[in-house]
Scaffold this active site. Structure first.
Site: not given
Ligand SMILES: Cc1cc2nc3c(=O)[nH]c(=O)nc-3n(C[C@H](O)[C@H](O)[C@H](O)COP(=O)(O)O)c2cc1C
Length: 369
Positions: A87, A116, A139, A165, A237, A261, A316
């Site tokens: 997400p 998300s 959330y 999450t 998560k 996260h 990412r």
């Molecule tokens: C820009 C951004 C927004 C994110 N938004 C959410 C979100 O809305 N809900 C959530 O559970 N995790 C969110 N995450 C965390 C991701 O789900 C994930 O845990 C994380 O990006 C994994 O690491 P990586 O970017 O190194 O692959 C977000 C991450 C990024 C980079």
């Protein structure tokens, strides 16, 4: 000025890091720093990636891997490969088609996409294809009724797994965003949420963190309540310790995502790969354990599976691809990572995911390097 997204994939884009470089041309400073940044000094965000280098691949030559595949079953469904889309909030910040483009690529590539709670596209507008593997990330909202109606909406629309999450009851202190005065543009917002009706009562002497930011933060009681009202398999998560994993199993979750996260909430916590082995030991096969954070290559995915993860999420990397080339970019990135995983499996003598065991990787120090 940022450039419009590409409509074809240039020959020079062959890896996640190429997409990362490319994405910089297509995002303004605001979106770029929101995407790449982490909490505080970004030590955990960086360590998520570098920890993968502590493990080395153990090749196994002359193995017959014909007929091999990367398929798996999880929460009662069948998937072609174990690389899922995490997400990520507000995807229209990165590409005009945002979550719609990601969903299209995910559908084409048989990849579960977790939408998300902070999606910038309506849940109704993302779900267009029958049989598409869409999961919903929750959330907790300020009031249980708001949470319940979100979950019921996702259930009705056919979202298949609920990813709750729990590591971000507050946004985290992201200095990089503060320094540049990050703001969502007015056209990008969390369109699926209603604004909270009540503000927590607040006195001058109250702590802003404990009594305002955390005023509506969920607890284990809320997880138990949610389990009692939702019929979807629930995955929790943001687990980083064996103790929390044990607690999650004891309340009855269907799965666990080991995650910090992407290092965006609290700097200084364990890199997710480093947290994985002890959690796998404690869980001992009772529920599937997934991992996210820092994977940039199929070889990294292989290492996560070797340490016991059933599947992984990437965050990412696919947003770099989305910003660079929309749905086409995301699909290409998924294919690239899957190919890298398959090549790694073949050269390490693994015909399927069940063959990827702890013996397939060596920890630096165990190995002579
Ligand atoms: C820009 C951004 C927004 C994110 N938004 C959410 C979100 O809305 N809900 C959530 O559970 N995790 C969110 N995450 C965390 C991701 O789900 C994930 O845990 C994380 O990006 C994994 O690491 P990586 O970017 O190194 O692959 C977000 C991450 C990024 C980079």
């Amino acid at each position: 000025m940022s450039q419009p997204a590409l409509t074809a994939i240039p020959q020079y884009i062959v890896s996640t890091s190429d997409y990362q470089q490319q994405a910089r041309h297509h995002l303004d400073d605001n979106a770029w720093h929101y995407l790449v940044g982490g909490a505080g000094d970004e030590i955990t965000a960086n360590a998520n990636e570098s920890t993968f280098q502590q493990y080395l691949l153990n090749t196994k030559v002359l193995s017959d891997v014909r007929g091999g595949h990367t398929q798996l079953s999880l929460f009662g469904r069948h998937y072609q490969h174990p690389i899922f889309l995490a997400p990520v909030a507000y995807q229209t910040l990165f590409h005009p088609q945002g979550e719609r483009a990601t969903a299209l690529a995910a559908h084409v590539m048989n990849t579960p996409f977790t939408v998300s709670s902070l999606s910038s596209t309506l849940l109704e507008d993302i779900r267009s294809e029958d049989e598409q593997a869409l999961w919903f990330q929750l959330y907790f909202q300020a009031e249980r009724q708001q949470t319940l109606s979100l979950v019921e909406r996702a259930e009705l629309l056919g979202y298949q797994v609920l990813v709750v999450t729990v590591d971000a009851p507050l946004a985290g202190i992201r200095n990089r965003e503060q320094r540049m005065g990050f703001q969502l543009p007015s056209h990008v917002h969390a369109v699926n949420l209603t604004r909270s009706s009540g503000e927590a009562s607040h006195h001058q002497s109250d702590s802003f963190v404990f009594n305002q930011l955390m005023a509506n933060a969920p607890t284990w009681d809320d997880i138990e309540w949610l389990l009692s009202v939702s019929r979807l398999p629930m995955v929790i998560k943001g687990i980083l310790s064996p103790e929390d994993a044990e607690k999650a199993i004891s309340v009855g979750v269907a799965g666990i995502v080991v995650s910090n996260h992407g290092g965006r909430i609290l700097d200084g916590v364990l890199p997710s790969l480093a947290a994985l082995p002890d959690i796998i030991k404690t869980v001992n096969g009772r529920v599937p354990v997934l991992l996210d954070g820092g994977m940039r290559r199929g070889g990294d995915v292989f290492k996560a599976l070797a340490l016991g993860a059933s599947a992984v999420f990437i965050g990412r990397p696919y947003i770099y691809a989305l910003a660079s080339a929309g749905a086409l970019g995301v699909a290409h990135l998924i294919r690239t990572l899957c190919e890298e995983l398959e090549v790694t499996m073949a050269l390490c003598g693994c015909r399927d995911l069940s063959a990827i065991t702890r013996a397939c990787v060596l920890k630096k120090g165990e190995a002579d390097v």
